[in-house]
Design a protein around this motif. Structure first.
Motif, PDB file in Angstrom:
ATOM      1  N   ASN A  49      67.452  33.840  40.512  1.00  0.00           N
ATOM      2  CA  ASN A  49      66.750  32.553  40.522  1.00  0.00           C
ATOM      3  C   ASN A  49      67.349  31.579  39.509  1.00  0.00           C
ATOM      4  O   ASN A  49      67.423  30.372  39.769  1.00  0.00           O
ATOM      5  CB  ASN A  49      65.263  32.766  40.238  1.00  0.00           C
ATOM      6  N   SER A  50      67.770  32.097  38.371  1.00  0.00           N
ATOM      7  CA  SER A  50      68.427  31.244  37.370  1.00  0.00           C
ATOM      8  C   SER A  50      69.758  30.732  37.902  1.00  0.00           C
ATOM      9  O   SER A  50      70.118  29.562  37.717  1.00  0.00           O
ATOM     10  CB  SER A  50      68.658  32.028  36.075  1.00  0.00           C
ATOM     11  N   GLN A  53      69.059  28.032  40.433  1.00  0.00           N
ATOM     12  CA  GLN A  53      68.657  26.810  39.749  1.00  0.00           C
ATOM     13  C   GLN A  53      69.864  26.087  39.170  1.00  0.00           C
ATOM     14  O   GLN A  53      69.970  24.859  39.231  1.00  0.00           O
ATOM     15  CB  GLN A  53      67.662  27.150  38.633  1.00  0.00           C
ATOM     16  N   SER A  56      71.749  24.246  41.897  1.00  0.00           N
ATOM     17  CA  SER A  56      71.066  23.073  42.444  1.00  0.00           C
ATOM     18  C   SER A  56      70.992  21.915  41.459  1.00  0.00           C
ATOM     19  O   SER A  56      70.816  20.767  41.863  1.00  0.00           O
ATOM     20  CB  SER A  56      69.647  23.448  42.888  1.00  0.00           C
ATOM     21  N   TYR A 131      65.242  26.428  50.347  1.00  0.00           N
ATOM     22  CA  TYR A 131      65.341  26.115  48.914  1.00  0.00           C
ATOM     23  C   TYR A 131      65.228  24.607  48.677  1.00  0.00           C
ATOM     24  O   TYR A 131      64.577  24.163  47.722  1.00  0.00           O
ATOM     25  CB  TYR A 131      66.663  26.621  48.355  1.00  0.00           C
ATOM     26  N   HIS A 143      61.370  28.802  37.758  1.00  0.00           N
ATOM     27  CA  HIS A 143      62.394  28.528  38.757  1.00  0.00           C
ATOM     28  C   HIS A 143      61.858  28.817  40.163  1.00  0.00           C
ATOM     29  O   HIS A 143      60.985  29.665  40.336  1.00  0.00           O
ATOM     30  CB  HIS A 143      63.632  29.396  38.504  1.00  0.00           C
ATOM     31  N   LYS A 144      62.399  28.118  41.152  1.00  0.00           N
ATOM     32  CA  LYS A 144      62.051  28.424  42.532  1.00  0.00           C
ATOM     33  C   LYS A 144      62.430  29.881  42.810  1.00  0.00           C
ATOM     34  O   LYS A 144      63.543  30.311  42.518  1.00  0.00           O
ATOM     35  CB  LYS A 144      62.792  27.496  43.491  1.00  0.00           C
TER      36      LYS A 144
END
Length: 227
Positions: A49-50, A53, A56, A131, A143-144
């Motif tokens: 997830n990091s 992120q 993005s 996402y 985070h997403k």
């Protein structure tokens, strides 16, 4: 075929080679990022997830992503145009003009490319679109939580099998495409041909197996062993 058509075809093959090699480079980076999914669950969620992120929110990565999208479109369109020209000229699809003496995957690049393109539609829909525009949960770090989406998607056995089949299609596409790209760019000296073939083969094997292992591992560890 007149001089203008020959020049146009050579330019298209060169452009297809350059975009193809860029996509080869991207696959390495993408695989390295996705290998984080093989870590233990909690560590994989945080790390992946990091990583997502970071991709993005980085302007440099965004520029690279636009180059990626353009490369996929250009590579696909050039391949289609060259295929149609070959069909018009010879009455059948011939990728490298070597006929039956070439490997089956060399003569099936159009079919393999189509399979990969279909796969990309599903892949972008299930991950990239989710996402960017979906309502994803958030992990402990804020985070997403794309990791949870990935695990959920790879809980479907049919999707996992579809993914693996597409990765083998990609592998065969790369097996011929890497060498073909080098040849289109003029790297065809006898001194380097054998090395390019060996490197291209190992690259294809690593990319294919590396990507294919991930959904199988997630399906077995996150869904089969838990139930």
């Amino acid at each position: 075929m007149d001089h203008n058509n020959t020049t146009s075809t050579l330019m298209r093959k060169t452009l297809m080679a350059l975009t193809g090699l860029f996509l080869c480079f991207f696959l390495v980076i993408h695989l390295l990022g996705n290998l984080q999914l093989l870590l233990p669950t909690d560590q994989a969620r945080e790390s992946f997830n990091s990583y997502s992120q970071l991709l993005s929110g980085n302007i440099f990565i965004k520029i690279i992503s636009y180059v990626l999208y353009a490369s996929i479109i250009i590579h696909s369109l050039d391949a289609l145009i060259i295929t149609l020209k070959n069909k018009k000229t010879s009455g059948k699809y011939v990728y490298d003009q070597r006929g039956a003496s070439s490997k089956w995957y060399s003569r099936s690049m159009g079919i393999l490319g189509t399979i990969i393109l279909i796969f990309l539609v599903f892949h972008f829909k299930d991950f990239w679109y989710q996402y960017k525009f979906g309502s994803l949960p958030v992990d402990g770090a804020g985070h997403k939580d794309l990791y949870t989406i990935v695990v959920g998607v790879y809980g479907d056995l049919w999707y996992v099998l579809f993914y693996v089949v597409c990765m083998f299609a990609l592998g065969f596409h790369l097996l011929h495409g890497f060498f073909s790209a080098a040849r289109s760019l003029g790297v065809y000296h006898p001194k380097y041909v054998a090395w390019i073939r060996v490197f291209g083969a190992w690259y294809s094997y690593v990319i294919t197996i590396g990507f294919a292992v991930i959904p199988v591992y997630i399906y077995l560890t996150q869904h089969v062993l838990w139930n």
